[in-house]
Each structure stands twice: as C-alpha cells, then as structure tokens.
Design an enzyme around this catalytic site. Structure first.
Site, PDB file in Angstrom:
ATOM      1  N   ASP A 170     -32.207  12.141  28.111  1.00  0.00           N
ATOM      2  CA  ASP A 170     -31.103  11.455  27.429  1.00  0.00           C
ATOM      3  C   ASP A 170     -31.270  11.410  25.913  1.00  0.00           C
ATOM      4  O   ASP A 170     -30.333  11.084  25.195  1.00  0.00           O
ATOM      5  CB  ASP A 170     -30.860  10.048  28.020  1.00  0.00           C
ATOM      6  CG  ASP A 170     -32.090   9.166  28.008  1.00  0.00           C
ATOM      7  OD1 ASP A 170     -33.160   9.640  27.566  1.00  0.00           O
ATOM      8  OD2 ASP A 170     -31.988   8.008  28.454  1.00  0.00           O
ATOM      9  N   ARG A 171     -32.466  11.753  25.423  1.00  0.00           N
ATOM     10  CA  ARG A 171     -32.655  11.745  23.961  1.00  0.00           C
ATOM     11  C   ARG A 171     -32.611  13.160  23.399  1.00  0.00           C
ATOM     12  O   ARG A 171     -32.843  14.129  24.122  1.00  0.00           O
ATOM     13  CB  ARG A 171     -34.029  11.170  23.600  1.00  0.00           C
ATOM     14  CG  ARG A 171     -34.183   9.735  23.992  1.00  0.00           C
ATOM     15  CD  ARG A 171     -35.498   9.216  23.452  1.00  0.00           C
ATOM     16  NE  ARG A 171     -35.642   7.822  23.842  1.00  0.00           N
ATOM     17  CZ  ARG A 171     -36.377   6.947  23.204  1.00  0.00           C
ATOM     18  NH1 ARG A 171     -37.074   7.309  22.136  1.00  0.00           N
ATOM     19  NH2 ARG A 171     -36.458   5.700  23.617  1.00  0.00           N
TER      20      ARG A 171
ATOM     21  N   ASP B 235     -36.213  14.308  25.736  1.00  0.00           N
ATOM     22  CA  ASP B 235     -37.294  13.467  26.246  1.00  0.00           C
ATOM     23  C   ASP B 235     -37.469  13.598  27.757  1.00  0.00           C
ATOM     24  O   ASP B 235     -36.840  14.442  28.399  1.00  0.00           O
ATOM     25  CB  ASP B 235     -37.049  12.001  25.857  1.00  0.00           C
ATOM     26  CG  ASP B 235     -35.903  11.383  26.633  1.00  0.00           C
ATOM     27  OD1 ASP B 235     -34.995  12.137  27.042  1.00  0.00           O
ATOM     28  OD2 ASP B 235     -35.901  10.151  26.834  1.00  0.00           O
TER      29      ASP B 235
ATOM     30  N   LYS C 125     -26.774   8.032  27.283  1.00  0.00           N
ATOM     31  CA  LYS C 125     -26.931   8.954  26.173  1.00  0.00           C
ATOM     32  C   LYS C 125     -27.303  10.315  26.756  1.00  0.00           C
ATOM     33  O   LYS C 125     -27.763  10.408  27.885  1.00  0.00           O
ATOM     34  CB  LYS C 125     -27.958   8.442  25.171  1.00  0.00           C
ATOM     35  CG  LYS C 125     -29.329   8.088  25.715  1.00  0.00           C
ATOM     36  CD  LYS C 125     -30.120   7.407  24.606  1.00  0.00           C
ATOM     37  CE  LYS C 125     -31.573   7.200  24.964  1.00  0.00           C
ATOM     38  NZ  LYS C 125     -31.833   5.919  25.642  1.00  0.00           N
TER      39      LYS C 125
ATOM     40  N   ASP D 111     -36.491  12.076  30.467  1.00  0.00           N
ATOM     41  CA  ASP D 111     -35.352  12.044  31.382  1.00  0.00           C
ATOM     42  C   ASP D 111     -34.098  12.692  30.794  1.00  0.00           C
ATOM     43  O   ASP D 111     -33.017  12.590  31.378  1.00  0.00           O
ATOM     44  CB  ASP D 111     -35.053  10.610  31.826  1.00  0.00           C
ATOM     45  CG  ASP D 111     -34.705   9.692  30.660  1.00  0.00           C
ATOM     46  OD1 ASP D 111     -35.191   9.958  29.533  1.00  0.00           O
ATOM     47  OD2 ASP D 111     -33.958   8.723  30.866  1.00  0.00           O
TER      48      ASP D 111
ATOM     49  N   SER E 179     -38.690   7.562  31.039  1.00  0.00           N
ATOM     50  CA  SER E 179     -38.120   8.192  29.862  1.00  0.00           C
ATOM     51  C   SER E 179     -39.139   8.861  28.962  1.00  0.00           C
ATOM     52  O   SER E 179     -39.818   9.793  29.365  1.00  0.00           O
ATOM     53  CB  SER E 179     -37.310   7.149  29.107  1.00  0.00           C
ATOM     54  OG  SER E 179     -36.564   7.752  28.109  1.00  0.00           O
ATOM     55  N   HIS E 180     -39.281   8.349  27.747  1.00  0.00           N
ATOM     56  CA  HIS E 180     -40.138   8.993  26.757  1.00  0.00           C
ATOM     57  C   HIS E 180     -41.610   8.597  26.908  1.00  0.00           C
ATOM     58  O   HIS E 180     -42.443   9.046  26.130  1.00  0.00           O
ATOM     59  CB  HIS E 180     -39.655   8.618  25.352  1.00  0.00           C
ATOM     60  CG  HIS E 180     -39.631   7.137  25.141  1.00  0.00           C
ATOM     61  ND1 HIS E 180     -38.698   6.321  25.736  1.00  0.00           N
ATOM     62  CD2 HIS E 180     -40.453   6.331  24.458  1.00  0.00           C
ATOM     63  CE1 HIS E 180     -38.932   5.071  25.400  1.00  0.00           C
ATOM     64  NE2 HIS E 180     -39.998   5.039  24.622  1.00  0.00           N
TER      65      HIS E 180
HETATM   66  C1  VG1 Z   1     -36.159   2.194  23.082  1.00  0.00           C
HETATM   67  C2  VG1 Z   1     -35.171   2.506  21.985  1.00  0.00           C
HETATM   68  C3  VG1 Z   1     -33.757   2.204  22.435  1.00  0.00           C
HETATM   69  C4  VG1 Z   1     -33.460   2.971  23.734  1.00  0.00           C
HETATM   70  C5  VG1 Z   1     -34.512   2.650  24.775  1.00  0.00           C
HETATM   71  C6  VG1 Z   1     -34.349   3.452  26.036  1.00  0.00           C
HETATM   72  O1  VG1 Z   1     -36.129   0.827  23.385  1.00  0.00           O
HETATM   73  O2  VG1 Z   1     -35.481   1.798  20.822  1.00  0.00           O
HETATM   74  O3  VG1 Z   1     -32.853   2.536  21.419  1.00  0.00           O
HETATM   75  O4  VG1 Z   1     -32.197   2.637  24.232  1.00  0.00           O
HETATM   76  O5  VG1 Z   1     -35.813   2.928  24.254  1.00  0.00           O
HETATM   77  O6  VG1 Z   1     -34.375   4.817  25.764  1.00  0.00           O
HETATM   78  P1  VG1 Z   1     -37.207  -0.218  22.815  1.00  0.00           P
HETATM   79  O7  VG1 Z   1     -36.865  -1.505  23.461  1.00  0.00           O
HETATM   80  O8  VG1 Z   1     -38.552   0.326  23.204  1.00  0.00           O
HETATM   81  O9  VG1 Z   1     -37.037  -0.200  21.340  1.00  0.00           O
HETATM   82  V1  VG1 Z   1     -35.032   5.853  26.903  1.00  0.00           V
HETATM   83  O10 VG1 Z   1     -34.733   7.440  26.403  1.00  0.00           O
HETATM   84  O11 VG1 Z   1     -36.563   5.275  26.947  1.00  0.00           O
HETATM   85  O12 VG1 Z   1     -34.167   5.509  28.291  1.00  0.00           O
HETATM   86 CO    CO Z   2     -34.895   8.720  27.828  1.00  0.00          CO
END
Ligand code: VG1
Ligand code: CO
Length: 544
Positions: free
Chosen positions: A282-283, A278, A377, A280, A113-114
């Site tokens: 989804d953000r 981001d 998302k 992948d 992801s990010h």
């Molecule tokens: C973070 C965010 C959470 C989100 C998750 C996955 O998790 O706070 O809201 O669902 O990333 O998003 P954490 O446990 O690091 O706070 V993504 O776009 O990384 O799939």
């Molecule tokens: Co993501």
C-alpha cells in the site's frame, strides 16, 4: 459437521493500533492468541451469516498457517463463502478491490506492512469493512473490548485447504474460492490509466523504469502489470519474488531501507523513474533520476495533474491528507477551488470522506497515496499514476516537480524518526510537551513566532465521531509547523516521529537540501521536546 468450541482466556494486549493488531510472530504463535482475536472480530460483527469474507495477506512468515486457522473459524462461525488469494497472497489494495468488486461483507488482511518479517519478525491482522476500507475506530474498539472478555472460539475440524490451486472447494457448509491474486486488481488499474500511452512510453526505448518490490507482496502484481501488460522489459521489477522474511530486509520504501533502489537511482546511468513499495503493497516511494520526491509532494503533483489521467479526467471532488502530511496539497486544492480535509494519521480516517464523495485523492506523508478506486492506500496505483503523467507530459520527474514548486511554492518537508525508544521515556517526553503547548502561543523562537500549539483533535464531518490526542502540533505565523507523535504501528518500545515543514514561495530559494532549509525548525523541535535527553539518542534513526 465437526465444529468445536474451544475454551480460552482473554489476552490483555489485543488493542489494534494505527492499522490493525501488530505483534511479534512469537506473540501471535501463543496458544489461542490469533484465534481469540479472530473470534473477537466475528463477535463484534452482525449479519455476516451466509455472507462473503475476503482473506489474504502479504505472504510473510505465519501467513499460510493463519489463513488455514481463519478459514476453519469462518466456516464454524457461519460465513457462506471465503475468497482467498492464491497462495494466501493479496496485497492490501488488492484485498480492498476484491471486497468491493464482490460486495463482500468484509475482509481480513494479514500483514504487519512495513515491519520486518520472519520467525522473529512481526505479524499483523486487521479487519476491513464492506466498503473495502480499514474498520473505523468504533469497530476496532469493539473488537478490543470483546478480546478482553472472550471465553471461547469456534473452529471446524477439517483438513487444510489447498491454497495454491485456483478453484472452489467446500469447508463444512462454507465455500472456499481460491482466486487469482492479481487479475481483479490489474483490471481496475487498466480502467483508470491510459495503458496504451504508457505502453508507448516503454516502447519508445527512451525511458527506463526500476521498481523494487523488496521481496514483498507487490512482486506478482508489478510483474503482471508493468512487464506483461505494459511491456516494460523483463528485469524492470527487482526483488519481485515474495519471501516469508522479505529476504531478511525491512520492506519499508524509504531512503534508508530501500537502499538498493536508492543506489541505482542515484548511481551512474540511473533509470528515469524508480519506485518501491512496502510489505503489503500500500505504500510507494517515488524517485526520478538522481531525485527524491517526498510523499507529500507526490500527492500534490498527482492532484495538480489528475486531469491528464483518464480515471480522473473529470476533476477531483476534494483532497484529503493526514495532519502531519505537508500542506503542499492544500495549495493545489485552493487553486482548483476544491476542499482539502485534514485527518488523523491512518487510512481508516479517509473512508467516510471517500464514501461520501467528498474526497477523490488522499495521501499521507508516510509514503501513502490513494484514491476513491479502493479504500486503502495503493502503492502500484501511485506508480501507474506517475507513469501516466510522465507519458503525457514527456518531461522528467525532476522537471515536473520543479515546475510544480515554481507554480505553487515549495513545502520543505522532513520526518525524523527515533525508533526503539524506551516507552516510559517517550510517554514522559510527550506528556511534558503536552503541558508546554498550553503556554507556547505567541512565543518567539529565533525568526519564528508560535501561532498555535495544541493536541490535534478530529471531528469526522460525516458521522461526527471525535478522535482526540492525534499528535502535538506547533504552528508558526509563517505557516511552518512541527508535529510530534508516537507511532501506533511499532511492536518494540516506542517510536517518536517528528514532522517538520516550512513553506518557500521564492523560486530562487527552492533548491536547498531539505535538512538545511529546515535546520532552524529542527533545532526548535529539540529545544521544545528535549529529544536527546529523553530518548538518549543524539540523532534520528531514520530521516525521510
Ligand atoms: C504509520 C504511518 C501512517 C500509516 C500507518 C500504516 O503509522 O505513520 O501514516 O497509515 O503506518 O501504514 P504510525 O502510527 O506508525 O505513525 V502501513 O503501510 O504500516 O499499513
Ligand atoms: Co503498508
């Protein structure tokens, strides 16, 4: 057919976090590491023989190699068919869409992801179930349990599949279908939004958009949908070519990491609307001309304006938000006379509510918004939703948000992240705080009185499952809140997240800078948690 069973030894660290298993690339490259986890997924599932699996990722380093391995393991384990995105590319929401559309048994999404990518960056893998959503905790727990005892995995010996050519081929007895990564998703978007109206907005010549794909997965989607189908001028999408290392960037669409877009949107002659997504896809981050929309406000604005959008014109069944997300959406829900659900952090907790038809829109403060159209998302979906609203209302992003605040009040909101904190020290901080919460009720801090303090626990209203220790929250009598959590997606040390929120109903006091409006709460957070002492840091790494 040449199926091998390779004997292996378990790894002890394959516990999925907030969203799948995320580790640094060299960890995944250890002998049998990926294979063990994939076999643990398959071993935890029942009834997939002959069924369809969806497979794709965000294109980061190690995506292609992993896909070849997973294809051969899926064939050896008896899947009937795998749908794989061309070039191994599927954004997370597109994967969810493809699973649902094809009634697949499930899907495997490769992404961290990010988190940054590249040979020294991060990699990740997660399993999604047949509803298109991230596997619920009982499934991820079963995968983890299996990974601790696994002794072998099955793999087919076969040449690599050509991932770049759309078409059908055979891998042992399994069919591999390389599909266009974008078309199913683009079709779904077209069914939800008023594309004609958005096209007119671009054609008017009065409106400019800038979308930063951050060299991550949304590039092909944004080019195809915004520029080709909706007629936004070429150049609307920047950094639109997915790269294995995201061009050395950090594909996290916030004010710090998406600085290229932020500079454009806060610079001279800024466009009317800006957005970033981001790794992948989804953000999303939403910006107006010289204006930042917090993700919590974005959710509330989308909810309040949903009837303007064809896909939601009949209204919303309910709204769901993660616990640390601001209560702005709750106010809209109250006005609409619908329920607002509060879930733990992570999209997997929305799945049951969406499946049961109890929530239509969902959101998280971490730049995540989505709806019942998929079970993830969805960054581009949020951009299109905003575009649809802008096209109908013919007002600026800032005007729409300001008007929203005047109607519902403003929930000042900010998140402070302390990244790369020593894990033991972070655990101590949370431990101390947990102990302290027991005695906080009724205590006075300046103008604030503690109304409740607890460790958030969630009972799923559909299946009754309970998730505990989902974040320490301190609520004050005026509705303000401070929440403390440790991240479940990081791969190095610990990340402490501090979420701050206060409510301002008075229109005369709604144009403060959020950090100023929240200054007293920020000081209380420090007093409660002794953040500086425990982290050794005198300010947050990222403020959003
Ligand atoms: C973070 C965010 C959470 C989100 C998750 C996955 O998790 O706070 O809201 O669902 O990333 O998003 P954490 O446990 O690091 O706070 V993504 O776009 O990384 O799939
Ligand atoms: Co993501």
């Amino acid at each position: 057919m040449n199926i091998h069973t390779v004997s292996t030894q378990p790894f002890t660290d394959q516990k999925p976090g907030t969203s799948g298993l995320r580790k640094r690339v060299p960890v995944f490259q250890q002998l049998h590491y990926l294979e063990n986890f994939v076999q643990s997924i398959f071993d935890s599932l029942e009834g997939y023989q002959g069924q369809t699996l969806v497979l794709g990722g965000d294109g980061r380093y190690y995506n292609r190699q992993s896909i070849q391995i997973i294809l051969k393991m899926a064939a050896a384990n008896g899947f009937g068919r795998v749908l794989v995105g061309q070039g191994g590319i599927l954004s997370t929401p597109a994967a969810s869409c493809v699973i649902r559309k094809n009634k697949a048994f499930g899907g495997i999404i490769l992404s961290a992801s990010h988190n940054p990518g590249g040979p020294e960056g991060d990699f990740g893998i997660k399993y999604n179930t047949g509803n298109g959503g991230p596997a619920p905790e009982k499934v991820t727990e079963a995968i983890y349990e299996r990974s601790k005892t696994i002794e072998g995995y099955k793999i087919l010996e076969a040449p690599d599949v050509d991932l770049d050519q759309i078409g059908i081929s055979q891998l042992g007895e399994m069919t591999v279908e390389v599909i266009d990564s974008v078309s199913d998703y683009a079709e779904l978007m077209e069914s939800l939004f008023d594309f004609d109206r958005i096209r007119q907005l671009f054609a008017s010549g009065q409106f400019r958009l800038c979308v930063d794909s951050m060299h991550a997965v949304t590039g092909p989607y944004a080019h195809a949908i915004l520029e080709q189908r909706l007629g936004a001028p070429a150049g609307t999408v920047i950094n639109g070519k997915p790269l294995e290392d995201f061009g050395n960037g950090h594909p996290d669409p916030n004010l710090v990491y998406a600085h290229e877009l932020v500079d454009i949107m806060f610079g001279e002659d800024a466009p009317d609307f800006g957005a970033a997504s981001d790794g992948d896809g989804d953000r999303n981050m939403i910006l107006g001309c010289q204006f930042f929309v917090t993700p919590s406000d974005s959710l509330a604005v989308l909810a309040a304006n949903a009837k303007l959008v064809p896909g939601y014109s009949s209204g919303l069944a309910g709204i769901a938000r993660s616990m640390p997300t601001s209560q702005a959406a709750d106010r809209v829900a109250a006005q609409l006379g619908i329920d607002c659900y509060e879930t733990p952090t992570g999209w997997k907790f929305f799945g049951n509510l969406l499946d049961a038809g109890k929530a239509t829109l969902c959101g998280e403060e971490s730049f995540g918004t989505g709806s019942n159209h998929v079970r993830e998302k969805d960054g581009l979906w949020a951009v299109l939703f905003w575009l649809n609203i802008l096209a109908v209302r013919q007002q600026s992003v800032e005007e729409i948000v300001q008007e929203h605040w005047r109607t519902y009040g403003r929930n000042y909101y900010s998140r402070h992240d302390y990244e790369g904190v020593d894990s033991d020290r972070a655990t101590t901080l949370m431990g101390n705080l947990r102990t302290a919460t027991a005695t906080l009720k009724g205590k006075q801090f300046g103008a604030y009185t503690v109304e409740y303090a607890d460790d958030f626990s969630y009972t799923d209203p559909i299946d009754g499952s309970v998730s505990q220790k989902q974040g320490l929250r301190v609520g004050f009598t005026d509705g303000s809140r401070i929440v403390f959590r440790l991240s479940g997606t990081g791969t190095q040390g610990a990340t402490l997240r501090v979420y701050l929120e206060s409510y301002q109903p008075d229109p005369g006091k709604q144009d403060l800078d959020a950090q100023d409006a929240l200054a007293e709460l920020i000081a209380i957070a420090e007093e409660l948690a002794q953040i500086r002492t425990h982290t050794g840091m005198d300010k947050p790494t990222v403020i959003t």
